[in-house]
Structure formats: C-alpha cells, structure tokens
Design a protein around this motif. Structure first.
Motif, PDB file in Angstrom:
ATOM      1  N   LYS A   5       8.949 -38.230 -58.048  1.00  0.00           N
ATOM      2  CA  LYS A   5       9.386 -39.505 -58.604  1.00  0.00           C
ATOM      3  C   LYS A   5       9.951 -39.265 -59.990  1.00  0.00           C
ATOM      4  CE  LYS A   5       6.563 -42.885 -56.292  1.00  0.00           C
ATOM      5  NZ  LYS A   5       6.368 -44.312 -56.442  1.00  0.00           N
ATOM      6  N   LEU A  41      11.010 -41.078 -63.841  1.00  0.00           N
ATOM      7  CA  LEU A  41      11.052 -42.207 -64.763  1.00  0.00           C
ATOM      8  C   LEU A  41      12.509 -42.415 -65.166  1.00  0.00           C
ATOM      9  CD1 LEU A  41       7.885 -41.518 -66.949  1.00  0.00           C
ATOM     10  CD2 LEU A  41       8.204 -43.204 -65.148  1.00  0.00           C
ATOM     11  N   ARG A  89      12.157 -38.051 -66.899  1.00  0.00           N
ATOM     12  CA  ARG A  89      10.888 -37.352 -66.706  1.00  0.00           C
ATOM     13  C   ARG A  89      10.534 -37.347 -65.226  1.00  0.00           C
ATOM     14  NH1 ARG A  89       7.229 -40.546 -70.877  1.00  0.00           N
ATOM     15  NH2 ARG A  89       8.928 -42.039 -70.603  1.00  0.00           N
ATOM     16  N   ARG A  90      10.034 -36.222 -64.755  1.00  0.00           N
ATOM     17  CA  ARG A  90       9.807 -36.073 -63.320  1.00  0.00           C
ATOM     18  C   ARG A  90       8.355 -35.744 -63.023  1.00  0.00           C
ATOM     19  NH1 ARG A  90      12.341 -31.265 -59.568  1.00  0.00           N
ATOM     20  NH2 ARG A  90      11.183 -30.055 -61.119  1.00  0.00           N
ATOM     21  N   GLN A  91       7.837 -36.296 -61.955  1.00  0.00           N
ATOM     22  CA  GLN A  91       6.510 -35.925 -61.471  1.00  0.00           C
ATOM     23  C   GLN A  91       6.624 -35.515 -60.008  1.00  0.00           C
ATOM     24  OE1 GLN A  91       3.487 -35.664 -63.056  1.00  0.00           O
ATOM     25  NE2 GLN A  91       2.800 -34.763 -61.140  1.00  0.00           N
ATOM     26  N   ASP A  96       4.750 -35.002 -56.851  1.00  0.00           N
ATOM     27  CA  ASP A  96       3.410 -35.348 -56.381  1.00  0.00           C
ATOM     28  C   ASP A  96       2.856 -34.367 -55.371  1.00  0.00           C
ATOM     29  OD1 ASP A  96       5.373 -37.914 -55.513  1.00  0.00           O
ATOM     30  OD2 ASP A  96       4.649 -36.663 -53.885  1.00  0.00           O
ATOM     31  N   PHE A 133       9.907 -42.281 -52.936  1.00  0.00           N
ATOM     32  CA  PHE A 133      10.090 -41.057 -53.712  1.00  0.00           C
ATOM     33  C   PHE A 133      11.195 -40.221 -53.077  1.00  0.00           C
ATOM     34  CE2 PHE A 133       6.298 -40.772 -51.018  1.00  0.00           C
ATOM     35  CZ  PHE A 133       6.691 -39.791 -50.118  1.00  0.00           C
ATOM     36  N   MET A 158      -4.954 -36.360 -58.898  1.00  0.00           N
ATOM     37  CA  MET A 158      -5.121 -37.290 -60.010  1.00  0.00           C
ATOM     38  C   MET A 158      -6.190 -36.787 -60.976  1.00  0.00           C
ATOM     39  SD  MET A 158      -4.526 -41.151 -58.661  1.00  0.00           S
ATOM     40  CE  MET A 158      -5.206 -41.117 -57.019  1.00  0.00           C
ATOM     41  N   LEU A 165      -4.467 -34.106 -62.995  1.00  0.00           N
ATOM     42  CA  LEU A 165      -3.506 -34.627 -63.968  1.00  0.00           C
ATOM     43  C   LEU A 165      -4.193 -35.365 -65.112  1.00  0.00           C
ATOM     44  CD1 LEU A 165      -0.751 -35.977 -61.549  1.00  0.00           C
ATOM     45  CD2 LEU A 165      -0.583 -33.992 -63.053  1.00  0.00           C
ATOM     46  N   ALA A 169       5.621 -27.014 -63.505  1.00  0.00           N
ATOM     47  CA  ALA A 169       5.365 -27.856 -64.680  1.00  0.00           C
ATOM     48  C   ALA A 169       5.358 -29.335 -64.299  1.00  0.00           C
ATOM     49  CB  ALA A 169       6.407 -27.587 -65.757  1.00  0.00           C
ATOM     50  N   ASP A 170       6.362 -29.756 -63.559  1.00  0.00           N
ATOM     51  CA  ASP A 170       6.463 -31.171 -63.194  1.00  0.00           C
ATOM     52  C   ASP A 170       5.405 -31.569 -62.164  1.00  0.00           C
ATOM     53  OD1 ASP A 170       8.509 -31.592 -64.935  1.00  0.00           O
ATOM     54  OD2 ASP A 170      10.099 -31.551 -63.458  1.00  0.00           O
ATOM     55  N   GLY A 216       2.041 -31.763 -64.659  1.00  0.00           N
ATOM     56  CA  GLY A 216       2.092 -32.575 -65.867  1.00  0.00           C
ATOM     57  C   GLY A 216       2.125 -31.726 -67.125  1.00  0.00           C
ATOM     58  N   LEU A 217       2.854 -30.604 -67.074  1.00  0.00           N
ATOM     59  CA  LEU A 217       2.975 -29.707 -68.219  1.00  0.00           C
ATOM     60  C   LEU A 217       4.453 -29.453 -68.495  1.00  0.00           C
ATOM     61  CD1 LEU A 217       0.281 -27.073 -67.119  1.00  0.00           C
ATOM     62  CD2 LEU A 217       0.001 -28.844 -68.860  1.00  0.00           C
ATOM     63  N   THR A 218       4.741 -28.600 -69.478  1.00  0.00           N
ATOM     64  CA  THR A 218       6.114 -28.141 -69.695  1.00  0.00           C
ATOM     65  C   THR A 218       6.229 -26.718 -69.161  1.00  0.00           C
ATOM     66  OG1 THR A 218       5.575 -27.244 -71.871  1.00  0.00           O
ATOM     67  CG2 THR A 218       6.354 -29.529 -71.784  1.00  0.00           C
ATOM     68  N   GLN A 252     -12.538 -39.156 -63.332  1.00  0.00           N
ATOM     69  CA  GLN A 252     -11.232 -39.760 -63.086  1.00  0.00           C
ATOM     70  C   GLN A 252     -11.402 -40.918 -62.118  1.00  0.00           C
ATOM     71  OE1 GLN A 252      -8.137 -39.132 -64.422  1.00  0.00           O
ATOM     72  NE2 GLN A 252      -7.505 -40.949 -63.288  1.00  0.00           N
ATOM     73  N   MET A 288       0.111 -41.016 -60.242  1.00  0.00           N
ATOM     74  CA  MET A 288       0.312 -39.612 -60.622  1.00  0.00           C
ATOM     75  C   MET A 288       1.434 -39.488 -61.646  1.00  0.00           C
ATOM     76  SD  MET A 288      -0.345 -37.209 -57.322  1.00  0.00           S
ATOM     77  CE  MET A 288       0.229 -38.201 -55.978  1.00  0.00           C
ATOM     78  N   VAL A 289       2.478 -40.279 -61.498  1.00  0.00           N
ATOM     79  CA  VAL A 289       3.546 -40.287 -62.508  1.00  0.00           C
ATOM     80  C   VAL A 289       2.978 -40.714 -63.850  1.00  0.00           C
ATOM     81  CG1 VAL A 289       5.773 -41.239 -63.171  1.00  0.00           C
ATOM     82  CG2 VAL A 289       5.271 -40.865 -60.763  1.00  0.00           C
ATOM     83  N   LEU A 312      -0.157 -40.521 -64.906  1.00  0.00           N
ATOM     84  CA  LEU A 312      -1.076 -39.530 -65.459  1.00  0.00           C
ATOM     85  C   LEU A 312      -0.355 -38.286 -65.953  1.00  0.00           C
ATOM     86  CD1 LEU A 312      -3.945 -39.754 -62.817  1.00  0.00           C
ATOM     87  CD2 LEU A 312      -4.024 -40.532 -65.190  1.00  0.00           C
ATOM     88  N   GLY A 313       0.673 -37.911 -65.218  1.00  0.00           N
ATOM     89  CA  GLY A 313       1.332 -36.645 -65.540  1.00  0.00           C
ATOM     90  C   GLY A 313       2.403 -36.752 -66.593  1.00  0.00           C
ATOM     91  N   ARG A 314       3.047 -37.910 -66.688  1.00  0.00           N
ATOM     92  CA  ARG A 314       4.272 -37.968 -67.477  1.00  0.00           C
ATOM     93  C   ARG A 314       4.391 -39.096 -68.479  1.00  0.00           C
ATOM     94  NH1 ARG A 314       5.272 -33.235 -68.042  1.00  0.00           N
ATOM     95  NH2 ARG A 314       6.239 -31.995 -66.390  1.00  0.00           N
ATOM     96  N   GLY A 370       8.547 -47.657 -67.842  1.00  0.00           N
ATOM     97  CA  GLY A 370       9.248 -46.519 -67.213  1.00  0.00           C
ATOM     98  C   GLY A 370      10.172 -46.968 -66.126  1.00  0.00           C
TER      99      GLY A 370
END
Lengths: 226, 226
Positions: free
Chosen positions: A66, A68, A72-74, A76, A95, A142, A145, A181-182, A185-187, B74, B142-143, B145-147, B226
């Motif tokens: 998904k 934003l 920004r990308r998540q 799943d 998604f 979850m 994350l 990363a996506d 939830g990191l870079t 969580q 998840m979006v 939480l992660g982003r 978002g």
DNA sequence: CGGTCTATTGACGAGCATCAACGATGGTGG
DNA sequence: CCACCATCGTTGATGCTCGTCAATAGACCG
C-alpha cells in the motif's frame, strides 16, 4: 523501452501492466485456475483495480503493498510458491501486487465466491485456511511493526524467510533492500547497517551480492525473535 | 480483592477469567449465539486457549492483543458493537481478547466451520465478510504502524474511532491511553503529548477527563490521514 | 566503457522513548 | 464524610534509536 516510474522509485515497462496480462488467451476458469507469468517489477494488479481475480503463486515471489499519498510504501506481505493472495472484500483491490522476481501464478475468477465454495468444499476450505493464515501473519507482523527494534525485525524476517524458502541455513533473498525496508518499517540504510552488524556479531554470513544469507547462529537469532 | 497483574501492568480480578464466563448457563448454540457479559479488564480468551468459539460484540469494546516475551504489547484491533472477532486458523487462539469496558458478546461454536457456512449461506457470507474486512483493517493498520508519524497515527486513530463510534464530531473514547499507545505502536507519553499538541493547534478539543474528544478541524486531521 | 541500479558506510539530527515527578480522579474503608 | 491509596493522564528533562543526507564502490547492461 518506455518505462513508468512508480511512487517507490522503481521503473517498470509501461506496456506490461495488467491489461497485457488480461489479454492473454483464457483457459477454463474452474478451481484449476489460469496460468500467468509476470516479469520482475511487473504489476499484477493495482489498488483500485476491479477485484475480479485472486491468485495462487506457482513459483517466484510476489509483494503486496500500500502507498501513502506522498509515496511512503508499506509491503504487507511477500507471497511465495503455494501462497494465495488477492482475496478481498468489496469489488476492488485495496492494495497493489507486483512481481518481486519472475513469477508464475494461477488466476482464479472470484465472481461467485460462496457458490464456488459450495460446489467444491475442499477448495473452499483451502481458501478459508488461506484467509485465516493470512490474517494470522498480519497479526504477527503488526507486533513486529509496532513493538520490535530494528535488530529484532531483521532477525524475525530472516528466520521467517529461511523457514519458507529453504530447510537449510543458507538461502537467497528474492527481494532487494528497499523491499525489506518497506516490509519492516525501516529504511534501506538501517536494513543494511543492521545486517552488517549481525555479520560482525557472528549471527549471519553475507555473500558479496548481499542476497545470499547464511544463518550462522540460529539460537541467537531466535532469542531476538520475541 | 485478589488481583492478577498482567504483562501490560493492568490488574484484573483473578476470579473472573474465562472459566467463570464458561460456567454460565448455556443457551442454544446456533447462528443466534450465546449471550455473555464481561466486566472491564476481564479476559474473554487468551493466547493458547482452545479456539472453540468466536464472538460478536453486542455492546461495549473488546481489545485483541499479542504479547512479546518481555511484556511489550501490541493491540491489533478494537472491536465495537457489531464486530466479529476470534475467528482463527488452527485449534487455538493466537491472541488474547479482553474487555476494555463492560461488554456484552454473543459466542458461537466454531466446531464445524464449513458445515455451518453450508447450512446457513447468509451467515457464511457474513463471516466471510467479517474476515475479509478484518484483513482489510489489518493491512491499513500495518501502513500506520510501519510508515506513519506519531501525529499521523493519532489523527488516523481519532478519525477512525469517530466514524465507528458516532456520526458527530464529539465522542467518548472507551479505552485508556495505554491501550491507544499499544494499538498505535507508541508510548502513553507520546500519545498524551500529541493530543495536547493537537489541542494547541486547534485540531481537537479535549475534556477534563481526557476521554471526551471533539474533532475541531476535521479537514486538517484528514490531511494527516495519508 | 559510460550509465544505471543496488548496497554499503559515514556524519548528523530529529522523533520518539525513557525516566521522573506531579495533579486529578475515583473507589474503599474507618 | 473524609482520609487513604491506586489508577490515570500530563508534563518536563534527557538520551538513544533510527531516519536523513551524502558519498562511494561494485554489479549489470547496452
């Protein structure tokens, strides 16, 4: 070649979107599904597309994600051989699904969902199980994350991928750092740094390309798994 | 009163666990379900319990959550009136369900899942829809939480609660700060600070108790969504 | 051999967690 | 009815984890 730049910065061939795939010759659409192949980076379906199909992976890796509004990308989930994805409520996908590497899938029409379950209870059970295990995975993710540190996220991810990709402690990651990363939830920098640190700590080994992973200390990784 | 301190630090009456509820008189267990009431903080089922039932909320609020081994928590979802929870793969629950406030639920036996769907297709559709929308919510979360940033998380949460609790811009949160924090992957301090900042910025108003929320600038909140 | 993509590494800073203190609230028992 | 105590929410000071910005090197490809 004409390309399209997605929000995540990857470029995909413009001519190879879902339309191209849909225009392939049809086979019967019963429980056996229709075979399709997608190239690395290709879009299988997009957020907002009509959700007339769901899919089962035959080989390769698929990511569902998904975005934003600012890009920004998540991610799943990653879907490997045998996994079912694209099952959704409502008439359209919520998604996007893309091929992480060359991937072969079976496409199933989902027009008559319950009637399909009714006609073929075994297939129905399989679908139900797919949904429930997908939900299960979502819940676990979850926790990752929301509550795990970068190190713990990577440890969990590596153990999960190892379990799904191979029986051995050596395996090859099908996706690049940006995907990891996506997903976590990191870079990409934090992913890279954390992996490097794990090599220094003797938890894993890393081949030159960065794709081949060897779990050197499964016990220590498990301790980080929560 | 004898109490038990959970990993999250909340104390619940020791004598009021699932057993007490189970010992209530049974009614018929068809699609109409069996009515049960739980007090604030009470456990409806725990991670690892046999998953012989799933539930539908009649009134009140339920939280479903997972714990890491060191107590980090969580909350994957809050379930309000009309929501179905506790549907799972495998024979046991993979998370814990607790009453956030006094709650009334209907319990359904899930022994013969598919046969139940077979006998009552309409109820089956409802279950299927519940699962799919639960999956949907999980993906959206998840979006988050992660982003998303703390501010965006709170904005999304408030808009979501407003949509589910009331038609108006004024509503009362059924849960305390710790629950919100564990749902959004934050600490209670950050939740409190962010809400305070939103009041200063004119996005919301906050009653003395901290539970009553007024959405003062829906447009600005939506922009953070978002 | 350039051009692009990917991964790594370093320097720096921001966002959020941690630790701590305090006020407000509500239930309980003397 | 009030003192007591636990709970809950808020606020402040400080620091760490991880994100951001930037540079570099290797891999791959035309």
């Amino acid at each position: 070649m004409q390309t399209v730049t997605t929000a995540s910065g990857t470029r995909i061939p413009a001519a190879l979107a879902l339309k191209g795939a849909v225009s392939q010759p049809r086979r019967a659409v019963g429980p056996q599904g229709q075979r399709r192949v997608f190239a690395r980076g290709e879009e299988i379906f997009a957020e907002g597309d009509a959700a007339d199909c769901f899919f089962k992976v035959v080989s390769g890796t698929v990511r569902t994600c998904k975005l934003l509004n600012d890009g920004r990308r998540q991610i799943d989930a990653f879907h490997l051989a045998g996994d079912i994805f694209g099952l959704e409520s409502g008439g359209e996908h919520h998604f996007t699904a893309e091929a992480v590497e060359e991937v072969e899938v079976l496409a199933f029409r989902r027009g008559q969902f319950t009637s399909l379950v009714h006609d073929d209870p075994e297939f129905g059970d399989q679908l139900m199980e797919a949904m429930l295990s997908s939900l299960d995975r979502a819940h676990d993710h979850m926790v990752l994350l929301g509550r795990k540190t970068a190190q713990e996220k990577i440890a969990t991810f590596l153990l999960d991928m190892a379990a799904r990709l191979a029986r051995t402690d050596r395996f090859e990651l099908p996706m690049q750092r940006a995907d990891i990363a996506d997903h976590l939830g990191l870079t990409i920098e934090t992913v890279s740094r954390t992996l490097t640190q794990m090599v220094r700590d003797g938890l894993i080994k890393l081949a030159a390309t960065g794709r081949t992973i060897v779990l050197a200390d499964r016990h220590a990784l498990q301790a980080l798994n929560g």
